[in-house]
Design a protein around this motif. Structure first.
Motif, PDB file in Angstrom:
ATOM      1  N   LEU A 246      52.281  37.426  40.446  1.00 30.37           N
ATOM      2  CA  LEU A 246      50.948  36.843  40.747  1.00 30.37           C
ATOM      3  C   LEU A 246      49.874  37.440  40.084  1.00 30.37           C
ATOM      4  CD1 LEU A 246      51.639  35.845  44.616  1.00 30.37           C
ATOM      5  CD2 LEU A 246      51.057  34.388  42.844  1.00 30.37           C
ATOM      6  N   ALA A 247      49.767  38.841  40.345  1.00 25.11           N
ATOM      7  CA  ALA A 247      48.863  39.637  39.787  1.00 25.11           C
ATOM      8  C   ALA A 247      48.591  39.581  38.210  1.00 25.11           C
ATOM      9  CB  ALA A 247      49.019  41.312  39.946  1.00 25.11           C
ATOM     10  N   GLY A 248      49.811  39.198  37.342  1.00 23.68           N
ATOM     11  CA  GLY A 248      49.446  38.895  36.023  1.00 23.68           C
ATOM     12  C   GLY A 248      49.031  37.636  35.517  1.00 23.68           C
ATOM     13  N   LEU A 249      48.663  36.417  36.699  1.00 25.45           N
ATOM     14  CA  LEU A 249      48.523  34.959  36.193  1.00 25.45           C
ATOM     15  C   LEU A 249      46.844  35.154  36.071  1.00 25.45           C
ATOM     16  CD1 LEU A 249      50.561  33.136  38.718  1.00 25.45           C
ATOM     17  CD2 LEU A 249      50.932  33.177  36.307  1.00 25.45           C
ATOM     18  N   PRO A 250      46.342  34.458  34.921  1.00 27.33           N
ATOM     19  CA  PRO A 250      44.893  34.235  34.924  1.00 27.33           C
ATOM     20  C   PRO A 250      44.264  33.526  36.324  1.00 27.33           C
ATOM     21  CG  PRO A 250      45.934  32.795  33.602  1.00 27.33           C
ATOM     22  CD  PRO A 250      46.968  33.490  34.076  1.00 27.33           C
ATOM     23  N   HIS A 251      43.023  34.087  36.507  1.00 27.77           N
ATOM     24  CA  HIS A 251      42.319  33.607  37.801  1.00 27.77           C
ATOM     25  C   HIS A 251      43.055  33.801  39.001  1.00 27.77           C
ATOM     26  CE1 HIS A 251      40.604  31.162  34.439  1.00 27.77           C
ATOM     27  NE2 HIS A 251      41.714  30.417  34.225  1.00 27.77           N
ATOM     28  N   VAL A 252      43.848  34.746  39.125  1.00 30.31           N
ATOM     29  CA  VAL A 252      44.472  35.147  40.331  1.00 30.31           C
ATOM     30  C   VAL A 252      44.084  36.653  40.633  1.00 30.31           C
ATOM     31  CG1 VAL A 252      46.584  35.363  41.501  1.00 30.31           C
ATOM     32  CG2 VAL A 252      46.258  33.476  39.968  1.00 30.31           C
ATOM     33  N   ARG A 253      43.753  36.977  41.807  1.00 29.68           N
ATOM     34  CA  ARG A 253      43.570  38.443  42.189  1.00 29.68           C
ATOM     35  C   ARG A 253      44.487  38.658  43.398  1.00 29.68           C
ATOM     36  NH1 ARG A 253      38.256  38.282  42.737  1.00 29.68           N
ATOM     37  NH2 ARG A 253      37.874  38.691  45.067  1.00 29.68           N
ATOM     38  N   VAL A 254      45.060  39.597  43.123  1.00 27.33           N
ATOM     39  CA  VAL A 254      45.855  40.157  44.569  1.00 27.33           C
ATOM     40  C   VAL A 254      45.369  41.432  45.013  1.00 27.33           C
ATOM     41  CG1 VAL A 254      48.179  41.012  45.380  1.00 27.33           C
ATOM     42  CG2 VAL A 254      48.225  39.446  43.499  1.00 27.33           C
ATOM     43  N   GLU A 255      45.243  41.392  46.326  1.00 25.49           N
ATOM     44  CA  GLU A 255      44.463  42.192  47.181  1.00 25.49           C
ATOM     45  C   GLU A 255      45.502  42.752  48.359  1.00 25.49           C
ATOM     46  OE1 GLU A 255      40.546  41.213  48.392  1.00 25.49           O
ATOM     47  OE2 GLU A 255      40.493  39.617  46.860  1.00 25.49           O
ATOM     48  N   ASN A 256      46.656  43.785  47.922  1.00 26.81           N
ATOM     49  CA  ASN A 256      47.459  43.794  49.045  1.00 26.81           C
ATOM     50  C   ASN A 256      46.822  45.245  49.893  1.00 26.81           C
ATOM     51  OD1 ASN A 256      49.817  44.705  50.354  1.00 26.81           O
ATOM     52  ND2 ASN A 256      51.208  44.872  48.612  1.00 26.81           N
ATOM     53  N   ARG A 257      46.384  44.680  50.992  1.00 35.11           N
ATOM     54  CA  ARG A 257      45.711  45.601  51.893  1.00 35.11           C
ATOM     55  C   ARG A 257      45.515  44.910  53.569  1.00 35.11           C
ATOM     56  NH1 ARG A 257      40.173  43.985  52.823  1.00 35.11           N
ATOM     57  NH2 ARG A 257      39.721  42.239  51.484  1.00 35.11           N
ATOM     58  N   TRP A 258      45.642  45.752  54.374  1.00 30.68           N
ATOM     59  CA  TRP A 258      45.283  45.365  55.675  1.00 30.68           C
ATOM     60  C   TRP A 258      43.969  44.768  55.780  1.00 30.68           C
ATOM     61  CZ3 TRP A 258      47.781  43.550  59.833  1.00 30.68           C
ATOM     62  CH2 TRP A 258      47.540  43.228  60.762  1.00 30.68           C
ATOM     63  N   VAL A 259      43.747  43.550  56.543  1.00 25.51           N
ATOM     64  CA  VAL A 259      42.251  42.998  56.385  1.00 25.51           C
ATOM     65  C   VAL A 259      41.935  43.109  58.137  1.00 25.51           C
ATOM     66  CG1 VAL A 259      40.978  40.781  56.346  1.00 25.51           C
ATOM     67  CG2 VAL A 259      42.779  41.264  54.743  1.00 25.51           C
ATOM     68  N   PRO A 260      41.048  43.817  58.230  1.00 23.72           N
ATOM     69  CA  PRO A 260      40.353  44.423  59.445  1.00 23.72           C
ATOM     70  C   PRO A 260      39.721  42.948  60.126  1.00 23.72           C
ATOM     71  CG  PRO A 260      39.477  45.819  58.038  1.00 23.72           C
ATOM     72  CD  PRO A 260      40.076  44.913  57.008  1.00 23.72           C
ATOM     73  N   GLU A 261      40.115  42.826  61.513  1.00 23.57           N
ATOM     74  CA  GLU A 261      39.546  41.769  62.304  1.00 23.57           C
ATOM     75  C   GLU A 261      38.259  41.289  61.610  1.00 23.57           C
ATOM     76  OE1 GLU A 261      39.501  38.740  65.385  1.00 23.57           O
ATOM     77  OE2 GLU A 261      41.222  40.057  64.616  1.00 23.57           O
ATOM     78  N   SER A 262      37.225  42.050  61.413  1.00 25.58           N
ATOM     79  CA  SER A 262      36.043  41.981  61.285  1.00 25.58           C
ATOM     80  C   SER A 262      35.585  41.173  60.094  1.00 25.58           C
ATOM     81  CB  SER A 262      34.928  43.259  61.341  1.00 25.58           C
ATOM     82  OG  SER A 262      35.638  44.156  60.306  1.00 25.58           O
ATOM     83  N   GLU A 263      36.656  41.439  58.936  1.00 26.29           N
ATOM     84  CA  GLU A 263      36.473  40.937  57.734  1.00 26.29           C
ATOM     85  C   GLU A 263      36.948  39.346  57.608  1.00 26.29           C
ATOM     86  OE1 GLU A 263      37.998  43.224  54.320  1.00 26.29           O
ATOM     87  OE2 GLU A 263      37.000  45.092  55.219  1.00 26.29           O
TER      88      GLU A 263
END
Length: 374
Positions: A246-263
């Motif tokens: 997925l990270a290698g595809l155009p127009h795609v961004r991978v964000e492997n992280r915990w997302v806090p409730e506030s975000e």
């Protein structure tokens, strides 16, 4: 006036949010009073957030060693929980989502003469989900429960194949939209319209195998050249070949992280379309958030997802193949301008209506069990 104790002792994720929305809805109903027990470490309680219901916070754990320590302290903790429960005098209790320490509450409730229901979100473990003892502890909890509540017929069918029912009926419910946007605690106001530009796809949640990461990678790789879109895959999970693809595809961004409730509200507000390329599922809390925000949902037709989305005007279902999923993405990417709508009143699918039916059905089931015991 009936009093209901709602508890969920997870620290973060969907569990505390589900419990809070359920408790708020019950508290808004005539003739009902609620006490909500969350972990004192729950992310949803961080900072200066105000919870508009009566609270019973519990000190739980912050790590695996902390969890083991709390379990070893059960002979001390159970009497403490019993005193807290008896001081609030609930008529019955609802476990909003299961967790590792629930058996301590179950014992305290039994010793206090308080019946309890469990909302069963998943009847079987998904690949890579949870920790090894999670579902053994859940089955022990269900074995002692007075009532079981499910959010889809799919989960009900799975429970019936197990030995936990012991002749008890299942209370059918549904998953209301998570209340980030309609005036509940911590709600966020959505802006009108959308920023001009390519359609924005979002896959959000735990990045696990059963979520169909490989299917999504294959579908996005098939997107026609020159088609304008952006795609974000946001959540926490182990590194995998699918995430690297997925990270290698155009127009795609991978964000492997915990997302806090506030975000979470801002993340959902960014998207036009929520992607659920799952290979299996009981139901989707992420999809419930998207619907509450008036976003589109593209979902595979697996598990309980068909029940959840088949009657939703802004949800598109497809078979769990890359070709079928890609076709749905292209359909939406070409539908310009793709405007999110102002969320409508969920009516019978909203929290108040769902809570009213759930409480009434639990009370009916408890009366039936009491009559059988005479």
């Amino acid at each position: 006036m009936s009093r209901v104790l709602v508890w969920q002792w997870g620290r973060r994720g969907a569990g505390p949010r589900f419990a809070l929305n359920l408790a708020e809805a019950i508290d808004s109903l005539p003739g009902l009073d609620v006490v909500l027990s969350l972990s004192a470490r729950a992310e949803i309680l961080a900072g200066d957030k105000k919870v508009p219901v009566r609270m019973l916070p519990m000190e739980t754990y912050g790590s695996l060693p902390g969890l083991l320590m709390r379990l070893l302290q059960a002979p001390v903790l159970v009497p403490h929980i019993m005193r807290a429960v008896r001081a609030r005098r609930p008529d019955f209790a609802i476990c909003a989502m299961t967790g590792p320490l629930d058996l301590l509450m179950a014992v305290a409730l039994r010793c206090s003469g308080v019946p309890y229901a469990v909302v069963v979100h998943d009847a079987v473990m998904h690949p890579g989900d949870g920790f090894p003892l999670q579902f053994m502890l859940q089955r022990l909890l269900l074995w002692r429960a007075d009532v079981m509540v499910v959010l889809s017929r799919h989960v009900a069918a799975q429970l019936r194949q197990q030995r936990v029912l012991r002749g008890r009926e299942i209370v059918m419910s549904s998953h209301p939209p998570f209340d980030y946007f309609s005036g509940g605690a911590g709600a966020v106001v959505l802006s009108a319209g959308r920023v001009a530009g390519p359609v924005r796809f979002l896959m959000f949640g735990r990045l696990l195998t059963y979520k169909g990461l490989d299917l999504l990678a294959a579908a996005l790789a098939m997107m026609p050249a020159g088609l304008a879109f952006e795609c974000r895959i946001v959540g926490h999970g182990p590194e995998s070949a699918a995430l690297r693809a997925l990270a290698g595809l155009p127009h795609v961004r991978v964000e492997n992280r915990w997302v806090p409730e506030s975000e979470i509200p801002a993340l959902i507000a960014w998207a036009d379309v929520m992607l659920l390329p799952y290979r299996e599922a009981s139901q989707s809390g992420v999809g419930a958030i998207a619907l509450s925000a008036g976003r589109w949902v593209v979902s595979t037709n697996v598990g309980g997802l068909r029940e959840q989305f088949q009657d939703r005007s802004r949800a598109l279902l497809c078979e769990p193949t890359a070709v079928a999923f890609c076709a749905r993405l292209v359909e939406l990417a070409e539908r310009q301008p793709l405007l999110p709508e102002v969320p409508a009143d969920p009516g019978e699918g909203g929290w108040s209506a769902v809570a009213a039916r759930m409480v009434a059905d639990i009370e009916k089931a408890l009366v039936g069990r009491a009559a059988m015991a005479i």
